[in-house]
Scaffold this motif. Sequence first.
Motif, PDB file in Angstrom:
ATOM      1  N   TRP A  42      24.951 119.431   5.820  1.00 44.68           N
ATOM      2  CA  TRP A  42      24.434 118.385   6.455  1.00 44.68           C
ATOM      3  C   TRP A  42      25.228 117.207   5.827  1.00 44.68           C
ATOM      4  N   TYR A  55      22.544 111.966  10.677  1.00 46.28           N
ATOM      5  CA  TYR A  55      23.094 112.924   9.971  1.00 46.28           C
ATOM      6  C   TYR A  55      23.695 113.976  10.825  1.00 46.28           C
ATOM      7  N   LEU A  57      25.210 118.035  11.225  1.00 45.27           N
ATOM      8  CA  LEU A  57      25.098 119.408  10.967  1.00 45.27           C
ATOM      9  C   LEU A  57      26.853 119.963  11.023  1.00 45.27           C
ATOM     10  N   CYS A  86      18.676 113.155  19.134  1.00 37.24           N
ATOM     11  CA  CYS A  86      19.774 114.003  18.769  1.00 37.24           C
ATOM     12  C   CYS A  86      20.823 114.419  19.763  1.00 37.24           C
ATOM     13  N   GLU A 104      14.015 116.141   6.456  1.00 37.18           N
ATOM     14  CA  GLU A 104      14.290 117.423   6.204  1.00 37.18           C
ATOM     15  C   GLU A 104      13.564 118.114   7.437  1.00 37.18           C
ATOM     16  N   LYS A 107      15.972 118.183  10.316  1.00 36.35           N
ATOM     17  CA  LYS A 107      17.234 119.037  10.020  1.00 36.35           C
ATOM     18  C   LYS A 107      16.710 120.509  10.220  1.00 36.35           C
ATOM     19  N   LYS A 108      15.484 120.946   9.847  1.00 38.32           N
ATOM     20  CA  LYS A 108      14.956 122.290  10.214  1.00 38.32           C
ATOM     21  C   LYS A 108      14.843 122.348  11.758  1.00 38.32           C
ATOM     22  N   GLU A 111      18.372 122.958  13.416  1.00 33.88           N
ATOM     23  CA  GLU A 111      18.705 124.012  13.204  1.00 33.88           C
ATOM     24  C   GLU A 111      17.939 124.925  14.120  1.00 33.88           C
TER      25      GLU A 111
END
Length: 137
Positions: A42, A55, A57, A86, A104, A107-108, A111
């Motif tokens: 990231w 952020y 990925l 997003c 966090e 991010k999960k 993903e």
Amino acid sequence: MTPFGYGISGAMLRFGYHVHRSYAPHGRGDFIKKKDKKMKYWEIGEKNKFEIECYKLHLKLPYGDEKDKVVAGFVRDENENNKYICVSDELNIDYDTFIADSVEDAKKQVEGMLLDHWKEQIVYLEDCIDLLQNGKE
């Protein structure tokens, strides 16, 4: 105007516009090691006009070119602390919102969206293979 601030479009977010700091998987800033076959990290991009960081990925995809690819990115909504926006070419998302408790968690979730998308592609391709191998003419 975009949610990422003046002049920073989703495309710029996806393609690395003015990165001021990044996080590498090894914690030392060495993003790419020649022997690594797969890689994920990231990156924290430039702050938008609301002083909110974006952020991104990055993945080094198998069978791709040598460079890593930004597969998704997000930014926290400037009005709601638990709402995130997003963007992802891989997911065919130009602007989608979701709720997360923290960066966090966001991010999960991103993903997880990618994993679900790729798993659905696998099922689709397996169905195509089955149709070709076992289908009637």
